[in-house]
Scaffold this active site. Structure first.
Site, PDB file in Angstrom:
ATOM      1  N   THR A 190       0.857  -1.178   0.000  1.00  0.00           N
ATOM      2  CA  THR A 190       0.000   0.000   0.000  1.00  0.00           C
ATOM      3  C   THR A 190       0.894   1.229   0.000  1.00  0.00           C
ATOM      4  O   THR A 190       2.118   1.118  -0.064  1.00  0.00           O
ATOM      5  CB  THR A 190      -0.921   0.016   1.232  1.00  0.00           C
ATOM      6  OG1 THR A 190      -0.149   0.328   2.403  1.00  0.00           O
ATOM      7  CG2 THR A 190      -1.603  -1.341   1.431  1.00  0.00           C
ATOM      8  N   CYS A 191       0.275   2.392   0.118  1.00  0.00           N
ATOM      9  CA  CYS A 191       1.061   3.626   0.087  1.00  0.00           C
ATOM     10  C   CYS A 191       1.934   3.786   1.324  1.00  0.00           C
ATOM     11  O   CYS A 191       2.877   4.576   1.321  1.00  0.00           O
ATOM     12  CB  CYS A 191       0.150   4.837  -0.083  1.00  0.00           C
ATOM     13  SG  CYS A 191      -1.120   4.972   1.190  1.00  0.00           S
ATOM     14  N   ASN A 192       1.637   3.058   2.405  1.00  0.00           N
ATOM     15  CA  ASN A 192       2.443   3.244   3.622  1.00  0.00           C
ATOM     16  C   ASN A 192       2.890   1.947   4.275  1.00  0.00           C
ATOM     17  O   ASN A 192       3.275   1.954   5.435  1.00  0.00           O
ATOM     18  CB  ASN A 192       1.688   4.106   4.642  1.00  0.00           C
ATOM     19  CG  ASN A 192       0.365   3.487   5.044  1.00  0.00           C
ATOM     20  OD1 ASN A 192       0.070   2.350   4.707  1.00  0.00           O
ATOM     21  ND2 ASN A 192      -0.431   4.248   5.772  1.00  0.00           N
ATOM     22  N   ARG A 193       2.882   0.847   3.519  1.00  0.00           N
ATOM     23  CA  ARG A 193       3.415  -0.400   4.064  1.00  0.00           C
ATOM     24  C   ARG A 193       3.643  -1.436   2.967  1.00  0.00           C
ATOM     25  O   ARG A 193       3.007  -1.396   1.906  1.00  0.00           O
ATOM     26  CB  ARG A 193       2.501  -0.991   5.121  1.00  0.00           C
ATOM     27  CG  ARG A 193       1.197  -1.582   4.622  1.00  0.00           C
ATOM     28  CD  ARG A 193       0.418  -2.266   5.734  1.00  0.00           C
ATOM     29  NE  ARG A 193       0.075  -1.349   6.804  1.00  0.00           N
ATOM     30  CZ  ARG A 193       0.677  -1.324   7.998  1.00  0.00           C
ATOM     31  NH1 ARG A 193       1.635  -2.181   8.268  1.00  0.00           N
ATOM     32  NH2 ARG A 193       0.306  -0.457   8.918  1.00  0.00           N
ATOM     33  N   ASP A 241     -10.621   1.984   6.794  1.00  0.00           N
ATOM     34  CA  ASP A 241     -11.280   0.814   6.209  1.00  0.00           C
ATOM     35  C   ASP A 241     -10.539   0.221   5.017  1.00  0.00           C
ATOM     36  O   ASP A 241     -10.755  -0.939   4.671  1.00  0.00           O
ATOM     37  CB  ASP A 241     -12.690   1.188   5.734  1.00  0.00           C
ATOM     38  CG  ASP A 241     -13.632   1.492   6.891  1.00  0.00           C
ATOM     39  OD1 ASP A 241     -13.512   0.827   7.933  1.00  0.00           O
ATOM     40  OD2 ASP A 241     -14.477   2.392   6.744  1.00  0.00           O
ATOM     41  N   GLN A 291      -7.687  -3.945   0.621  1.00  0.00           N
ATOM     42  CA  GLN A 291      -6.329  -4.236   0.154  1.00  0.00           C
ATOM     43  C   GLN A 291      -5.932  -5.679   0.460  1.00  0.00           C
ATOM     44  O   GLN A 291      -5.269  -6.341  -0.345  1.00  0.00           O
ATOM     45  CB  GLN A 291      -5.356  -3.241   0.798  1.00  0.00           C
ATOM     46  CG  GLN A 291      -5.543  -1.826   0.272  1.00  0.00           C
ATOM     47  CD  GLN A 291      -4.981  -0.750   1.192  1.00  0.00           C
ATOM     48  OE1 GLN A 291      -4.647  -1.006   2.358  1.00  0.00           O
ATOM     49  NE2 GLN A 291      -4.880   0.470   0.690  1.00  0.00           N
ATOM     50  N   THR A 336      -7.426   8.003 -10.364  1.00  0.00           N
ATOM     51  CA  THR A 336      -8.842   7.671 -10.171  1.00  0.00           C
ATOM     52  C   THR A 336      -9.038   6.288  -9.564  1.00  0.00           C
ATOM     53  O   THR A 336     -10.128   5.721  -9.652  1.00  0.00           O
ATOM     54  CB  THR A 336      -9.595   7.724 -11.519  1.00  0.00           C
ATOM     55  OG1 THR A 336      -8.995   6.780 -12.422  1.00  0.00           O
ATOM     56  CG2 THR A 336      -9.554   9.116 -12.116  1.00  0.00           C
ATOM     57  N   GLU A 352      -8.720   3.613  -6.087  1.00  0.00           N
ATOM     58  CA  GLU A 352      -9.423   3.655  -4.801  1.00  0.00           C
ATOM     59  C   GLU A 352      -9.074   4.913  -4.014  1.00  0.00           C
ATOM     60  O   GLU A 352      -9.951   5.568  -3.442  1.00  0.00           O
ATOM     61  CB  GLU A 352      -9.071   2.412  -3.980  1.00  0.00           C
ATOM     62  CG  GLU A 352      -9.755   2.376  -2.619  1.00  0.00           C
ATOM     63  CD  GLU A 352      -9.327   1.194  -1.774  1.00  0.00           C
ATOM     64  OE1 GLU A 352      -9.920   0.997  -0.707  1.00  0.00           O
ATOM     65  OE2 GLU A 352      -8.386   0.476  -2.178  1.00  0.00           O
ATOM     66  N   GLY A 390      -7.932   7.795  -5.198  1.00  0.00           N
ATOM     67  CA  GLY A 390      -8.490   8.961  -5.876  1.00  0.00           C
ATOM     68  C   GLY A 390      -9.962   9.149  -5.563  1.00  0.00           C
ATOM     69  O   GLY A 390     -10.433  10.276  -5.368  1.00  0.00           O
TER      70      GLY A 390
END
Length: 424
Positions: free
Chosen positions: A51-54, A105, A110, A180, A182, A184
Site C-alpha cells: 500500500t502507500c504506507n506499508r 477501512d 487491500q 482515479t 481507490e 483517488g
C-alpha cells in the site's frame, strides 16, 4: 491454551512506523506477479500486501527461510513476526490498529485484493487463505463493535485535511486530483463537502477521469492538459499507480510562470500532496519557490479531530482482538493438522490399494462379491489403524506440537518423507 503453532507462519514488514517514503520505495516490488511467482517456489503459500504506507509479505513458512529469500531478492531492513505473533500482527493490520490513520477501512479491501492475486496465481494454499479471511472477518467485526472507523479515516481524507491545514480553508479553492483508483475516489469524496470553486480530475485513462469527475460535479482533465490545469489549481493531490514520477520539475517550473492571477498581490503558493507509492512527484519539485510538497511522511502530523475518539476505541478493539487471537490459533492449528492428516491418509490409501490388488491377484477367478468384500475389509482396517493416530495428531495440533506429530508420522511411514519440510 498454548500459543504455539502447528505449522510455521511468518510476516516480514516495512511500514510508516519505521521507514520513510524513500525507504519503502527502495524495497518495493514493482512487478507483484513476478515476485509471487518467485516466492511460490520457496513457500507453500504467500501473500504480498503493498500500500502507500506499508509492504507486508506473509508466508506459510519459517522466518529463517523468509529472511534468506528476501536476501536473495536484494531486500533488507524488514521487521519479522513469526507464528502466534504473526497472527496477532495480521489481526492488528486488518483492524486498522497498525494504520497511519487508525481504524481506516481501506486495509480490508487491500487484503482481499492481495489474496485474490495470490489465488489467481496458485500461490495461496488453504492455510494462508484461512489466515487472510479470518483476519478480514475479525477486522470487520472490530469496526462494528467499536466504531473505530467513525469519521474521516483514510489516507485520502488525511491528505485533504493536510491541504486544509496549510490553506486555512478549501472553500473557493481549485483542486486537482491526479489518479482515479481507490485512493483517488476517497480523495474526491473528502473534497466534495469542502465548497470548492472547482475540482479537476486527471487520469491516464480519460474515461475513468470523466466517470469520477461526474460523481463530484467536477471537470475531467486529459493528461495532455495536466500542466495547464496545474497553473489554475491551489492544491494538487497525487495518487496514481504509475511506476514513475508523473509531475516533473521542469514542467512545474514552466507552469508556474503563468500562475499569478490579475488581482493577486503576490504569487499564490501551490500545495502538492503526494500520497502515491511509488511517488508521483519528483522530489526536487519541493525545492521550487512557491511550491509546498508534502508526502505520506507528513500525514502523521495531521490534526484529525476524530483521532482521540479512535484512540479510545482502539482499546476496545485490542480487548476484542486478544480474544480473537485464541480462536485464530485454534483454527490455524486445526487447518494445519487437516493438511498433515490428508497427506497421511493419502499415503495409507495408496498402500491399501496396492495390497488389495496384490491379494486379489492371488485369488484368481474371484467374483465381484469377493472383490467388494476385500475392498471393504482393507478400507475398514486402514481406517481403524489410523483412528488413534488421527486423534493423537489432532491433540498435538491443539498444543502446537508439530515436531511430535511429524515424528509420529515418520515412525508410521518408517521414515518415508511424505510431509516435505522444504517450506519449514
Amino acid at each position: 491454551m498454548t500459543h504455539a503453532l502447528f505449522s510455521p507462519f511468518t510476516i516480514a514488514g516495512i511500514s510508516h512506523h519505521t521507514a520513510s517514503v524513500a525507504d519503502m520505495e527502495s524495497v518495493r516490488f514493482p512487478d507483484e506477479e513476478a515476485f509471487l511467482t518467485r516466492a511460490g517456489d520457496w513457500f507453500k503459500g504467500v501473500i504480498l500486501l503493498q500500500t502507500c504506507n506499508r509492504i507486508e509479505i506473509m508466508v506459510h513458512g519459517n522466518a529463517d527461510l523468509l529472511g534468506t529469500f528476501l536476501e536473495s531478492e536484494g531486500r533488507a531492513g524488514w521487521q519479522m513476526w513469526k507464528d502466534a505473533d504473526a497472527l496477532s500482527h495480521l489481526l492488528d493490520l486488518a483492524a486498522g490498529l497498525d494504520s497511519m490513520v487508525i481504524g481506516e477501512d481501506q486495509i480490508l479491501g487491500q487484503l482481499r485484493k492481495s489474496l485474490s492475486l495470490s489465488e489467481s496465481m496458485s500461490v495461496a494454499d488453504p492455510l494462508i487463505t484461512l489466515c487472510i479471511n479470518k483476519a478480514i472477518h475479525a477486522g470487520s467485526e472490530a469496526r462494528r463493535i467499536s466504531g473505530i472507523n467513525r469519521g474521516a479515516v483514510s489516507i485520502g481524507s488525511a491528505a485533504v485535511l493536510l491541504a486544509e491545514e496549510q490553506l486555512g480553508s478549501l472553500a473557493g479553492r481549485h483542486i486537482l486530483v491526479l489518479g482515479t483508483g481507490e485512493m483517488g475516489v476517497l480523495v474526491t469524496q473528502a473534497l466534495a463537502a469542502k465548497q470548492l470553486s472547482a475540482i479537476y480530475v486527471a487520469n491516464r485513462t480519460f474515461d475513468r477521469a470523466q466517470c469520477l469527475a461526474e460523481k463530484v460535479h467536477g471537470t475531467a482533465v486529459p493528461m495532455a492538459d495536466l500542466y495547464r490545469y496545474l497553473t489554475m489549481s491551489d492544491v494538487i493531490i497525487c495518487c496514481t499507480a504509475a511506476p514513475h514520477p508523473v509531475i516533473k520539475v521542469q514542467e512545474v517550473m514552466e507552469a508556474l510562470k503563468g500562475r499569478s492571477w490579475p488581482l493577486d498581490h503576490s504569487r499564490r503558493p501551490l500545495i502538492i500532496v503526494d500520497i502515491a507509492q511509488p511517488r508521483d512527484v519528483e522530489e526536487d519539485v519541493g525545492k521550487i519557490p512557491g511550491v509546498c510538497l508534502y508526502t505520506i511522511d507528513d500525514l502523521r502530523k495531521v490534526n484529525d479531530d476524530t483521532a482521540q475518539f479512535r484512540k479510545e476505541a482502539a482499546e476496545k478493539v485490542r480487548e476484542f482482538l486478544d480474544q480473537e487471537l485464541v480462536q485464530f490459533i485454534r483454527l490455524f492449528n486445526r487447518k494445519a493438522a487437516d493438511e498433515l492428516l490428508a497427506t497421511l491418509h493419502s499415503w495409507a490409501e495408496q498402500i491399501r490399494i496396492r495390497e488389495r490388488d496384490r491379494a486379489l491377484s492371488r485369488l484368481s477367478g474371484c467374483d465381484d462379491r469377493v472383490r467388494d468384500v476385500t475392498d471393504d475389509l482393507t478400507r475398514v482396517l486402514t481406517r481403524k489403524l489410523l483412528t488413534d493416530v488421527t486423534l493423537t495428531i489432532r491433540t498435538c495440533a491443539e498444543r502446537g506440537e508439530m515436531k511430535i506429530a511429524e515424528d509420529l508420522v515418520g515412525a508410521i511411514t518408517r521414515g518415508e518423507n511424505i510431509c516435505s519440510r522444504t517450506y519449514d
